[in-house]
Design an enzyme around this catalytic site. Sequence first.
Site, PDB file in Angstrom:
ATOM      1  N   LYS A  81       0.851  -1.199   0.000  1.00 64.39           N
ATOM      2  CA  LYS A  81       0.000   0.000   0.000  1.00 64.39           C
ATOM      3  C   LYS A  81       0.884   1.246   0.000  1.00 64.39           C
ATOM      4  O   LYS A  81       1.933   1.260   0.641  1.00 64.39           O
ATOM      5  CB  LYS A  81      -0.894  -0.035   1.244  1.00 64.39           C
ATOM      6  N   SER A  93      -9.720   1.707   3.268  1.00 67.40           N
ATOM      7  CA  SER A  93      -8.851   2.487   2.404  1.00 67.40           C
ATOM      8  C   SER A  93      -7.855   1.660   1.593  1.00 67.40           C
ATOM      9  O   SER A  93      -7.304   2.166   0.624  1.00 67.40           O
ATOM     10  CB  SER A  93      -8.072   3.513   3.247  1.00 67.40           C
ATOM     11  N   SER A 140      -9.785  -0.773   7.344  1.00 63.15           N
ATOM     12  CA  SER A 140      -9.226  -0.515   6.015  1.00 63.15           C
ATOM     13  C   SER A 140      -8.562  -1.709   5.336  1.00 63.15           C
ATOM     14  O   SER A 140      -8.224  -1.636   4.157  1.00 63.15           O
ATOM     15  CB  SER A 140      -8.218   0.636   6.088  1.00 63.15           C
TER      16      SER A 140
END
Lengths: 490, 490
Positions: free
Chosen positions: B77, B152, B176
């Site tokens: 990420k 997210s 997330s």
Amino acid sequence: MGGPVEHKVIVGLEIHVQLCTRSKMFCGCAVEFGAEPNSRVCPVCLGMPGVLPVMNRQAFEYAVLAALALNCEIARFTKWDRKGYYYPDLPKNYQISQYDMPLSANGFIEIPVGGGGTKRIRIIRAHLEEDAGKNVHSTGGFSQVDLNRTGTPLLEIVTEPDINSGAEAKALAVELQRIVRYLGVSEGDMQKGHMRFEPNINLIVTRDGTEYRTPIVEIKNLNSFRALERGIDYEEQRQLDEFLETGQVMESGNKTTRGWDDERQMTVLQREKEEAHDYRYFPEPDLVPVELAEGRLNEIASRLCELPISRQVRYVKEFGLSEYDAGVLTGERATAEFFDRAVESGGEAKRVCNLLTQTGLKIANERGCGIGDLGFSPKGVAELAAMVEAGDVSATASAQILEAMVETGKEPRVLAEELSLLQKSDAGELEAVVEQVLAENRQAVEDVTAGGKKSKKAMGFLLGQVMQKTRGQANPKVVSQILAAKLGGG
Amino acid sequence: MEQLSAKALRDRIAAGETSSVEATEAILSRIEDVDPALGAYISTHREMAMERAADVDRRVKAGEPVGELAGVPVAVKDNMCTTFGATTCASAILKDFHSPYNATVVEKLLAADAVIVGKTNMDEFAMGSSTENSALRRTVNPWDGARVPGGSSGGSAAAVASRLCYAALGSDTGGSIRQPASFCGVVGLKPTYGRVSRFGLVAYGSSLDQIGPITRSVADAALMMNVIAGRDAADSTSVDETIAPVCDYLEKLAIPVEGLKIGVVSEFNAGADEPVREALGEAIGVYEGLGAEVVEIGMPRLDYAIAAYYVIATAEASSNLARYDGVHYGHRSERARDYVKVYTKSRAEALGKEVKRRIMLGTYALSSGYYDAYYLKALKVRNLIRGDFTEAFRKCDCIMMPVAPTTAFGIGEKVDDPLTMYLSDIYTIAANLAGVPAISIPCGFDGNRLPIGLQIISPAFTEDRLLAIARMFERQTDWHKAEPTVSGGH
Ligand SMILES: [Zn+2]
């Protein structure tokens, strides 16, 4: 209006002391003064994305040690908080500090107030935090930021408003400097900004039996003892004048901030109204709280030593030293400890004191080292003091011997012999010399026996003659006694 | 080859049966085909990936030992710092930020010989539940291009689901990892707070953030945990392994939990959509078929979790994001003429709407006069929720509930209604507040063939048991084998 006016100045101090750890508070960067700008930085103290602080245990222990010396209660559980404000020298735009659970609180410091007395100033709290960097304002219409200092461990000490003059504030500052140096937790170097002061000052003015309090003024960032003292003295007068002119008294929101203009020797207004500062403190989630175990606390406490002020008082009381001399001897821990050891080795305190303050420290200062680095031992100094005491060497000669001890590292008695500085105190031997001098100086003998004005002078002359004949090796005390006996008083 | 698990691929590469170069090339080609439409990656690093793959192949050939993820193409990420490429956090303010350090998890991946092919899209600074808040890219759900992938960590989940990597790392502050894993039909594990180092993870809510794996199977999640879990001296909040040892999660995986007691909060689960509730019921039925017992538990404070979360997370965020001020790195406004304007204009220009909203919320919650009513109260609620979990885990081994009340929603559906968006985190937030581990595993589809996730929560530092429990279900079902039809440009 009118009527007699009395006033008293009330001062509380906020003091920042830089701790002398090798690395910074929350990262591994070296703490170093004067390095090339932004050369002692890393992602952590630069506040880059994703970095995390790691507490410097040494800094924490230094802070606890200092707080113990300041007679504070030590918290067994303490935590970190973030204090938020935006400023270019603060890369994270928050400072890691301690808010509601400082590592120590409720202490006091004894400061000397003259006449051998001390005054107790209460300490509200002492906590750890990280220093900010420095903004360098250059002339090109922009500022530059040096972050070498960012993250340096600071001990913030806050006192109660127990200080009542610039001189007292200075005394406290000097005392604190001695303490942190004694403990080895800070170099206390004012030139390097290791100690910075922010006094909060106002007056209680009494007029016609009514007390008025003037608005509080905070002077920012004083970094010399002189500026601290003068700043407070200046404010005392300025606030009194202002009160007499305007009658303005303290109320919420009228605290102002002033700076010290060293050139003009006056304070200047910086911020009119105390801004409603909202630092939005909250617990620092990147650090874990610190729990101080009993054993660890005891271990730290074992590093405490007798503090300068109590030593100073002891030297005056126990040894009858002057306050000045006691102050000089306790200026540095190494000197005081050297002195103590010399006295323990049997040296008479006043003699040891004279040797150290008049000769030893002078040489140490010239060489830029400590008294312990000069090559002579406490025992050697004690022996030399004993020789003076016994009359084996004169006070003047003892200084010469101490100097020679530095040069050669030899024992004082050996040096006294080598340098022919031993005094003759053998009464029989000296008597023969005295007889000879008396025979050679009839006029002087007459003057002495005649008494009156000339007598004293003649006596001195005869003594001088004896000293000359013995090439200074006679003990003048013994010679005087023999002369007196032969000439009947004197 | 893309159908292999990460574990199987690693073993084949290590055995010399497959080359990493071949596997990496296949993944990179697939990304080039598929990702323009999917939008899972913010950046890919072909050259570096191919070099590393070749190096692993060379070492395998030379008979040298290789790591636990040898040659396996993985994704990270884009809020985890890497020395290669930019670390953007999907924000315009860090668009060109190049980190001088790797996050600890990145270091660990590299040490395990993983091949990092790229960095995945996300909601800006991990603030969001749909990845729509990315300032740099739009990611769509691999199962339905008109829907969001969740957030997210939407990019990581979409990449894993679409076989654009074998495993990925996400971060989970309020769901997330789990929610996008659920929306994309993959496995997502949020470990216990403190289990995985946060060093180098760009902070959102520091006391809640935790890095974890997103994978195609429970076994691969266990494999990733073997690589990333453990104490890190650079993260003070990572937990001492003498207190909570890490273990071989893969090895423990095969051991089913005997006499499993599953806690269920029926009332709470009733808020989910019907297909979600049905899938949950069926999943629990599978466990019952394996001999598990269902226990009704009370979690009275769960209703307050969202409120507490959005106060704590935003408060921490307001402070964590203060450093993005245009002074030292990141976007700086061209129009700023003084330092205050550097702050305000740079931030106004380069922070997204949701980020600004959360900074304002958090700033407000920490402001003097509001702190007690918001932040402090939220901390109290957090403690009560922790207590609820402690109490619940006395009665059961794990708690099962939905991951999200719905399946993937439509792009744009909730962007103008932040409150509804926040409410979609209702099932995931509590595990973050309590710091306990939680996993999302595929457990069915709704009528639109959108994946549904089963959430399992277990006590702190019991990831080994949590994974074993998840594996029990996975062994009985084929949901995790389902694959979206993702096609590229040809
Ligand atoms: Zn540093």
